[in-house]
Write a protein that holds these residues in place. Sequence first.
Motif, short mmCIF file in Angstrom:
data_model
loop_
_atom_site.label_atom_id
_atom_site.label_comp_id
_atom_site.label_asym_id
_atom_site.label_seq_id
_atom_site.Cartn_x
_atom_site.Cartn_y
_atom_site.Cartn_z
N ARG A 266 0.87 -1.18 0.00
CA ARG A 266 0.00 0.00 0.00
C ARG A 266 0.90 1.22 0.00
O ARG A 266 2.01 1.18 0.53
CB ARG A 266 -0.87 0.01 1.26
N CYS A 267 0.39 2.30 -0.53
CA CYS A 267 1.15 3.54 -0.54
C CYS A 267 1.43 3.97 0.90
O CYS A 267 0.55 3.93 1.75
CB CYS A 267 0.37 4.63 -1.27
N GLY A 268 2.68 4.37 1.18
CA GLY A 268 3.06 4.77 2.52
C GLY A 268 2.52 6.14 2.91
O GLY A 268 2.60 6.55 4.05
N ARG A 269 1.97 6.85 1.96
CA ARG A 269 1.46 8.19 2.23
C ARG A 269 -0.07 8.23 2.28
O ARG A 269 -0.66 8.67 3.24
CB ARG A 269 1.97 9.16 1.17
N CYS A 270 -0.70 7.72 1.20
CA CYS A 270 -2.17 7.80 1.15
C CYS A 270 -2.83 6.46 1.46
O CYS A 270 -4.06 6.37 1.48
CB CYS A 270 -2.63 8.31 -0.22
N LYS A 271 -2.01 5.43 1.67
CA LYS A 271 -2.51 4.09 1.99
C LYS A 271 -3.32 3.49 0.85
O LYS A 271 -4.07 2.54 1.05
CB LYS A 271 -3.37 4.10 3.27
N ARG B 232 5.70 2.97 -6.97
CA ARG B 232 5.38 4.40 -7.08
C ARG B 232 3.87 4.57 -7.06
O ARG B 232 3.16 3.89 -7.81
CB ARG B 232 5.96 4.95 -8.39
N CYS B 233 3.40 5.45 -6.21
CA CYS B 233 1.97 5.71 -6.12
C CYS B 233 1.59 6.68 -7.23
O CYS B 233 2.21 7.73 -7.38
CB CYS B 233 1.62 6.30 -4.76
N TYR B 234 0.58 6.31 -8.01
CA TYR B 234 0.18 7.20 -9.09
C TYR B 234 -1.20 7.82 -8.87
O TYR B 234 -1.81 8.38 -9.78
CB TYR B 234 0.24 6.48 -10.44
N ALA C 49 -4.37 12.47 -6.38
CA ALA C 49 -4.50 13.27 -5.16
C ALA C 49 -3.28 13.10 -4.26
O ALA C 49 -3.01 13.94 -3.41
CB ALA C 49 -5.76 12.86 -4.41
N CYS C 50 -2.56 12.02 -4.45
CA CYS C 50 -1.40 11.73 -3.59
C CYS C 50 -0.11 12.31 -4.17
O CYS C 50 0.70 12.87 -3.45
CB CYS C 50 -1.26 10.23 -3.42
N LYS C 51 0.06 12.19 -5.47
CA LYS C 51 1.33 12.61 -6.06
C LYS C 51 1.39 14.09 -6.39
O LYS C 51 2.46 14.63 -6.64
CB LYS C 51 1.62 11.80 -7.33
#
Length: 73
Positions: A24-29, A46-48, A51-53
Motif C-alpha cells: 500500500r502507498c506509505g502516504r495515502c494508503k 510508485r503511487c500514481y 491526489a497523492c502525487k
Amino acid sequence: MRGAHFARKLLEHEHAAVFAAPPRCGRCKGAEIEIRRRQNGTWVWRCYAPACKTTPKGGTNAWTQNIRLGRVR
Ligand SMILES: [Zn+2]
C-alpha cells in the motif's frame, strides 16, 4: 550452464512474485501502485494516485519505495 540458466529463471520467478504483490502507498494508503525502474536499475514502487502525487503547488511528488528483491543464494 544449465544451472546458471535455471538460477536466473528462478530469480525472474521470484521477482514476478514480488511484483505481483505491491504494497500500500506509505502516504495515502492507497493501492494505486505502479512499478518503475530508476536510471541506476533500482526497481521502485510508485503511487500514481493523482491526489497523492500532486503537491499543493501543482507539482508532482509521488510516493516511492525501493523494491526489495531476493538475493541469489
Ligand atoms: Zn499514495
